[in-house]
Design an enzyme around this catalytic site. Structure first.
Site, PDB file in Angstrom:
ATOM      1  N   GLU A  98     117.302  85.237  75.872  1.00  0.00           N
ATOM      2  CA  GLU A  98     118.069  84.699  74.743  1.00  0.00           C
ATOM      3  C   GLU A  98     118.371  83.218  74.942  1.00  0.00           C
ATOM      4  OE1 GLU A  98     120.349  88.821  73.396  1.00  0.00           O
ATOM      5  OE2 GLU A  98     121.433  87.305  74.533  1.00  0.00           O
ATOM      6  N   LYS A 137     125.910  98.282  78.915  1.00  0.00           N
ATOM      7  CA  LYS A 137     125.041  97.226  78.406  1.00  0.00           C
ATOM      8  C   LYS A 137     124.180  96.579  79.490  1.00  0.00           C
ATOM      9  CE  LYS A 137     124.896  95.685  74.795  1.00  0.00           C
ATOM     10  NZ  LYS A 137     125.781  94.655  74.226  1.00  0.00           N
ATOM     11  N   SER A 173     127.932  93.477  80.208  1.00  0.00           N
ATOM     12  CA  SER A 173     128.985  93.156  79.245  1.00  0.00           C
ATOM     13  C   SER A 173     130.334  93.153  79.951  1.00  0.00           C
ATOM     14  CB  SER A 173     128.992  94.206  78.119  1.00  0.00           C
ATOM     15  OG  SER A 173     130.194  94.161  77.390  1.00  0.00           O
ATOM     16  N   HIS A 180     104.381  91.693  60.158  1.00  0.00           N
ATOM     17  CA  HIS A 180     105.662  91.837  59.450  1.00  0.00           C
ATOM     18  C   HIS A 180     106.649  92.706  60.225  1.00  0.00           C
ATOM     19  CE1 HIS A 180     103.594  90.148  55.919  1.00  0.00           C
ATOM     20  NE2 HIS A 180     102.622  90.993  56.194  1.00  0.00           N
TER      21      HIS A 180
END
Length: 466
Positions: A289, A282, A276, A155
């Site tokens: 992704e 970043k 970024s 979980h």
């Protein structure tokens, strides 16, 4: 194919030519179409359907056409609809009427089925070679991290301590199954449809066993009608690829989460990250992704082909032309994802100290406290309840199970003694799970031995195909 037919009075409208044509995407089958044609013409000669001289001329010219295509000397035409008719037209242009004999005893229905099977067989083996490379990297990480401890999750909550080896080898099991699913699909499709013709076979004395062996198949397909209408093998491969990219997506999700500032368990190398456009701090896990994102694309291709095939009457139907773009896209997407993913795994940095520190937070050795009490004589249910009370007390007092004093332990049960600290140490929690498949190093070594053997067999299998 009006250009070879005497049936039609009028030329096809350009609209239908554009709509009907598949040369824009099936031209990538050129090599397999020519290999199939060479096997077919050898079969025609073996059955004395054409002369040896005619066979030699057609075969020689087909090899020349293949060389010219690969050297960019041939431009395919939409007027000839697909790769099969384009190559046949080029052949006839070069050698005249002898070239027209190539299509004797053959239909485009068994021709396209053959081309797709030959293409699919090669693609399966290429994808399996990537899986072998990925499993090699997983094996290395497993060998290097037997004593690297980390939280295991359920979980997305810390559950129990495990080793990083145990974690990474769980993905190894998934990719092994992916390899075997593809192997099963390969074995089921490894029968040649050449000679099935349009749907009912041919009146010519073609030795289908012979042509099948020339093309590396186990043998010919048994039923000519099924031969030209079967696309199960493409669906099975695409289903296997959907499971494979699901596993890549799950793994990518882990990498995305574990590389975030909140976790910092691992670091994805700069080579597989991006920055970024506005935030200079970043470091984004874009490669992971994108793999996660492309999963929906592969699923969509599978569902599209399943939907196309579900209501077709038995036999070849033009709808089946829709199999190619979906299948091509799926195999191309998978290969691209695997290349990138292997690169990410090869350059992955494991933050071992942070992983160990994470094990000391979140009460992930609570089950072991309950097990300790059970060994001392309490029932597990009573031990479970007492441990829950200890966890609640520790949270309220900002303590951990390691920093709780023995005096405090004894407030909850007289069964606690000094040896509890050793019993619930992270290393001991991992190493004492000796049940087969558990986290103990003994079990991890069994998994690594099995993976080594699996890879040895897989590599031998691949070499035999090549």
């Amino acid at each position: 194919m009006q250009y070879f037919s005497g049936r039609f009075k009028e030329k096809a409208d350009k609209l239908i030519l554009d709509f009907h044509s598949s040369i824009g995407f099936d031209q990538r089958l050129y090599k397999y179409d020519i290999l199939g044609s060479i096997a077919h013409v050898k079969g025609l000669a073996k059955g004395n359907i054409i002369s040896q001289e005619e066979k030699n001329l057609i075969e020689k010219t087909l090899i020349e056409i293949l060389d010219d295509i690969e050297n960019g000397k041939i431009k395919f035409s939409i007027a000839y609809e697909d790769i099969h008719m384009n190559i046949e037209k080029i052949l006839i242009d070069r050698i005249g009427d002898v070239g027209k004999k190539l299509h004797t005893g053959r239909s485009r229905n068994d021709q396209v089925a053959l081309d797709m099977k030959l293409f699919a067989k090669d693609e399966v083996k290429i994808i399996q070679s990537f899986l072998i490379e990925l499993l090699d990297e997983i094996k290395i990480l497993g060998e290097e991290n037997l004593k690297t401890y980390m939280p295991g999750f359920t979980h997305l909550q810390k559950a129990q301590p495990i080793s990083f080896s145990h974690y990474i080898l769980a993905y190894g099991e998934m990719f092994k199954r992916d390899f075997l699913r593809l192997e099963n699909a390969f074995e089921l499709m490894n029968y040649s449809p050449l000679g099935a013709a349009a749907l009912g076979g041919t009146t010519y004395p073609i030795d289908r066993e012979y042509t099948a062996s020339l093309l590396g198949f186990k043998g010919p397909t048994l039923n000519s009608l099924d031969s030209v209408s079967d696309r199960d093998y493409l669906i099975e491969i695409m289903s296997s690829l959907s499971l494979l990219i699901m596993h890549l997506s799950k793994f990518s999700e882990d990498l995305i989460i574990y590389s975030s500032n909140e976790f910092n368990y691992i670091e994805i190398s700069d080579g597989f990250s991006t920055g970024s456009s506005i935030m200079p701090q970043k470091k984004n896990p874009d490669a992971a992704e994108l793999i996660r994102g492309k999963t929906g694309r592969v699923y969509g291709n599978l569902m599209g082909l399943l939907t196309t095939m579900k209501g077709l009457p038995l036999g070849y139907n033009k709808d089946m032309q829709e199999d190619k773009e979906a299948f091509f896209d799926s195999v191309d997407t998978i290969k691209g994802c695997l290349k990138v993913f292997i690169g990410m795994v090869k350059t992955l940095k494991i933050n071992k100290d942070i992983l160990l520190l994470a094990c000391k937070e979140g009460f992930i050795n609570a089950t072991d406290v309950a097990d300790y009490l059970t060994i001392k004589g309490l029932s597990f249910r009573d031990a479970y309840k007492i441990t829950g009370e200890i966890v609640k007390y520790s949270i309220e007092n900002k303590l951990t199970l390691d920093t709780l004093s023995i005096t405090e332990y004894k407030k909850f049960s007289p069964y606690f003694f000094e040896d509890v600290y050793k019993y619930i140490s992270i290393e001991n929690c991992v190493e004492k799970r000796l049940s087969f498949g558990g986290t103990a190093s003994k079990n991890i070594k069994i998994q690594l031995d099995e993976l080594t053997l699996f890879l040895k067999r897989a590599k031998e299998n691949l070499l035999n195909y090549i």
